[in-house]
Design a protein around this motif. Sequence first.
Motif, PDB file in Angstrom:
ATOM      1  N   MET A 116       0.873  -1.181   0.000  1.00 35.94           N
ATOM      2  CA  MET A 116       0.000   0.000   0.000  1.00 35.94           C
ATOM      3  C   MET A 116       0.905   1.224   0.000  1.00 35.94           C
ATOM      4  O   MET A 116       1.980   1.195   0.588  1.00 35.94           O
ATOM      5  CB  MET A 116      -0.860   0.027   1.272  1.00 35.94           C
ATOM      6  N   ARG A 117       0.444   2.297  -0.651  1.00 35.48           N
ATOM      7  CA  ARG A 117       1.246   3.521  -0.618  1.00 35.48           C
ATOM      8  C   ARG A 117       1.039   4.257   0.696  1.00 35.48           C
ATOM      9  O   ARG A 117       1.906   4.970   1.191  1.00 35.48           O
ATOM     10  CB  ARG A 117       0.820   4.443  -1.761  1.00 35.48           C
ATOM     11  N   GLY A 118      -0.161   4.116   1.242  1.00 36.43           N
ATOM     12  CA  GLY A 118      -0.487   4.849   2.462  1.00 36.43           C
ATOM     13  C   GLY A 118      -0.820   3.905   3.601  1.00 36.43           C
ATOM     14  O   GLY A 118      -0.419   2.743   3.605  1.00 36.43           O
ATOM     15  N   VAL A 138      -4.366   5.984   3.320  1.00 33.56           N
ATOM     16  CA  VAL A 138      -4.259   7.429   3.547  1.00 33.56           C
ATOM     17  C   VAL A 138      -2.790   7.790   3.635  1.00 33.56           C
ATOM     18  O   VAL A 138      -2.049   7.191   4.407  1.00 33.56           O
ATOM     19  CB  VAL A 138      -4.958   7.817   4.869  1.00 33.56           C
ATOM     20  N   ARG A 139      -2.377   8.746   2.837  1.00 31.93           N
ATOM     21  CA  ARG A 139      -0.963   9.125   2.823  1.00 31.93           C
ATOM     22  C   ARG A 139      -0.781  10.406   3.654  1.00 31.93           C
ATOM     23  O   ARG A 139      -1.272  11.472   3.262  1.00 31.93           O
ATOM     24  CB  ARG A 139      -0.546   9.326   1.359  1.00 31.93           C
ATOM     25  N   VAL A 167      14.702   7.450  10.616  1.00 32.65           N
ATOM     26  CA  VAL A 167      14.182   7.630  11.977  1.00 32.65           C
ATOM     27  C   VAL A 167      13.571   9.034  12.115  1.00 32.65           C
ATOM     28  O   VAL A 167      12.464   9.199  12.643  1.00 32.65           O
ATOM     29  CB  VAL A 167      15.289   7.414  13.034  1.00 32.65           C
ATOM     30  N   VAL A 189       5.592  -0.855  10.042  1.00 37.08           N
ATOM     31  CA  VAL A 189       6.675  -1.755   9.620  1.00 37.08           C
ATOM     32  C   VAL A 189       7.169  -1.243   8.275  1.00 37.08           C
ATOM     33  O   VAL A 189       6.366  -1.080   7.344  1.00 37.08           O
ATOM     34  CB  VAL A 189       6.171  -3.216   9.471  1.00 37.08           C
ATOM     35  N   TYR A 195      15.207  -3.222   6.264  1.00 35.10           N
ATOM     36  CA  TYR A 195      15.008  -2.356   7.431  1.00 35.10           C
ATOM     37  C   TYR A 195      14.042  -3.051   8.378  1.00 35.10           C
ATOM     38  O   TYR A 195      12.831  -3.075   8.156  1.00 35.10           O
ATOM     39  CB  TYR A 195      14.485  -0.975   7.019  1.00 35.10           C
ATOM     40  N   THR A 197      13.537  -2.558  11.759  1.00 32.30           N
ATOM     41  CA  THR A 197      13.029  -1.896  12.965  1.00 32.30           C
ATOM     42  C   THR A 197      11.740  -1.159  12.626  1.00 32.30           C
ATOM     43  O   THR A 197      11.701  -0.387  11.666  1.00 32.30           O
ATOM     44  CB  THR A 197      14.062  -0.893  13.519  1.00 32.30           C
ATOM     45  N   GLY A 198      10.699  -1.418  13.390  1.00 39.91           N
ATOM     46  CA  GLY A 198       9.432  -0.713  13.193  1.00 39.91           C
ATOM     47  C   GLY A 198       9.096   0.057  14.456  1.00 39.91           C
ATOM     48  O   GLY A 198       9.977   0.283  15.294  1.00 39.91           O
ATOM     49  N   ARG A 209      10.343   2.329  19.452  1.00 41.91           N
ATOM     50  CA  ARG A 209      10.964   1.604  18.330  1.00 41.91           C
ATOM     51  C   ARG A 209      11.003   0.114  18.668  1.00 41.91           C
ATOM     52  O   ARG A 209      11.296  -0.259  19.808  1.00 41.91           O
ATOM     53  CB  ARG A 209      12.389   2.123  18.092  1.00 41.91           C
TER      54      ARG A 209
HETATM   55  N1  WAQ Z   1       1.528   8.135   5.089  1.00 47.35           N
HETATM   56  C1  WAQ Z   1       0.893   6.978   5.334  1.00 47.35           C
HETATM   57  N2  WAQ Z   1       1.452   5.776   5.169  1.00 47.35           N
HETATM   58  C2  WAQ Z   1       2.721   5.766   4.734  1.00 47.35           C
HETATM   59  C3  WAQ Z   1       3.454   6.942   4.455  1.00 47.35           C
HETATM   60  C4  WAQ Z   1       2.800   8.177   4.645  1.00 47.35           C
HETATM   61  N3  WAQ Z   1       3.401   9.331   4.411  1.00 47.35           N
HETATM   62  N4  WAQ Z   1       4.694   6.588   4.031  1.00 47.35           N
HETATM   63  C5  WAQ Z   1       4.718   5.243   4.049  1.00 47.35           C
HETATM   64  N5  WAQ Z   1       3.532   4.737   4.453  1.00 47.35           N
HETATM   65  C6  WAQ Z   1       3.154   3.330   4.605  1.00 47.35           C
HETATM   66  C7  WAQ Z   1       3.190   2.568   3.291  1.00 47.35           C
HETATM   67  O1  WAQ Z   1       2.200   1.555   3.345  1.00 47.35           O
HETATM   68  C8  WAQ Z   1       4.554   1.951   3.290  1.00 47.35           C
HETATM   69  O2  WAQ Z   1       4.573   0.733   2.581  1.00 47.35           O
HETATM   70  C9  WAQ Z   1       4.781   1.683   4.783  1.00 47.35           C
HETATM   71  O3  WAQ Z   1       4.100   2.729   5.458  1.00 47.35           O
HETATM   72  C10 WAQ Z   1       6.233   1.692   5.162  1.00 47.35           C
HETATM   73  O4  WAQ Z   1       6.826   2.867   4.665  1.00 47.35           O
HETATM   74  O5  WAQ Z   1      12.800   4.386  14.392  1.00 47.35           O
HETATM   75  O6  WAQ Z   1      10.698   3.458   6.461  1.00 47.35           O
HETATM   76  O7  WAQ Z   1       8.652   4.447   4.206  1.00 47.35           O
HETATM   77  O8  WAQ Z   1      14.096   3.030  13.227  1.00 47.35           O
HETATM   78  O9  WAQ Z   1       9.116   1.913   4.238  1.00 47.35           O
HETATM   79  C11 WAQ Z   1      10.432   3.220  10.711  1.00 47.35           C
HETATM   80  C12 WAQ Z   1      11.610   3.727  11.469  1.00 47.35           C
HETATM   81  C13 WAQ Z   1      10.673   3.406   9.246  1.00 47.35           C
HETATM   82  C14 WAQ Z   1      11.740   3.008  12.758  1.00 47.35           C
HETATM   83  C15 WAQ Z   1       9.421   3.237   8.498  1.00 47.35           C
HETATM   84  O10 WAQ Z   1       8.489   3.157   6.348  1.00 47.35           O
HETATM   85  C16 WAQ Z   1      12.963   3.510  13.514  1.00 47.35           C
HETATM   86  C17 WAQ Z   1       9.627   3.309   7.016  1.00 47.35           C
HETATM   87  P1  WAQ Z   1       8.362   3.118   4.767  1.00 47.35           P
END
Ligand code: WAQ
Length: 268
Positions: A116-118, A138-139, A167, A189, A195, A197-198, A209
């Motif tokens: 999903m994009r959002g 929702v983005r 982060v 996640v 990557y 860590t979620g 985290r």
């Molecule tokens: N709004 C809503 N959902 C989003 C957005 C956004 N702006 N950006 C990403 N997503 C959703 C979308 O389904 C992506 O597939 C999923 O989240 C993951 O996005 O402290 O990198 O950009 O070390 O891969 C967590 C950091 C990093 C934890 C999360 O997400 C830490 C990350 P990604």
Amino acid sequence: MRASKKSRSAEKTRNSSGETHISGAEGLFNSSDIQKIAKNFIERALHHERGTPDTIVITIESIQESQRKISSLPLSTLRCHFPSESKHFIQKILRFLGISARAIQAADRIIQHGNMRGASILHEKTARRLEHNKMRGVRVSRFGIHKTAGKKLGMQLSRLGIHTDTVTEALILASKVASCSGVVAELCVSDDPHYTTGYIASEKLGYLRIPKIKRKGSRAGGRVFFVKDGTDASSLAHYLERVPVLITHIAPCRKTVTIDEIQDRHNK
Ligand code: WAQ
Ligand code: MG
């Protein structure tokens, strides 16, 4: 920015639009920084471990409205060593926040499916999906950080050895999401295969985290916002997508915490 790739086989797509989501990024920036940010976003889109995109869309909009000013969530890292342990902790924490077992299961399915994009919006008890477009979600957009607060956050994250764009951006996004009154918690996640860590973010426990939230190499990933009964999904989506929010204050960033410390601290 959003980058995607047409899928060769419909079966591989797992998304009836025929597109695989590669990468996305957004934020609120000063106009003098546009070129630098756009370059950085294009770099990210072109060199992403999810693959090489065939389409990159960059949208730049001028924002005239005043921004809502908020504090970042306090950050900490849960002590957690294996994916099996993290799964157990996530359930414990989300149950502690009042989320039903059914909603937790539904969130897990959405994140395992990925692509999903959002984000998905889930009723915290019934697990009903409230976002209008279930394929896209929702983005969250229009979130940023004031220069002074950004420097302060950078220093705190550097001390913990986690001063990265990933982060920083996730903490800013999660702080905007948690500032909505209807949102109880967010589970995130990353969709990047390496990557692992979620986090779980909530007004109550801050930005927590969670290392080893998935196995290395997994393409699963996503975000779920759990909301209270009576939350109007359209107004929530409007706030998340359209209302400019700026972080002007930084809450403390701590080292690791154990699951027992979290529960003890909040049961008092
Ligand atoms: N709004 C809503 N959902 C989003 C957005 C956004 N702006 N950006 C990403 N997503 C959703 C979308 O389904 C992506 O597939 C999923 O989240 C993951 O996005 O402290 O990198 O950009 O070390 O891969 C967590 C950091 C990093 C934890 C999360 O997400 C830490 C990350 P990604
Ligand atoms: Mg990603």
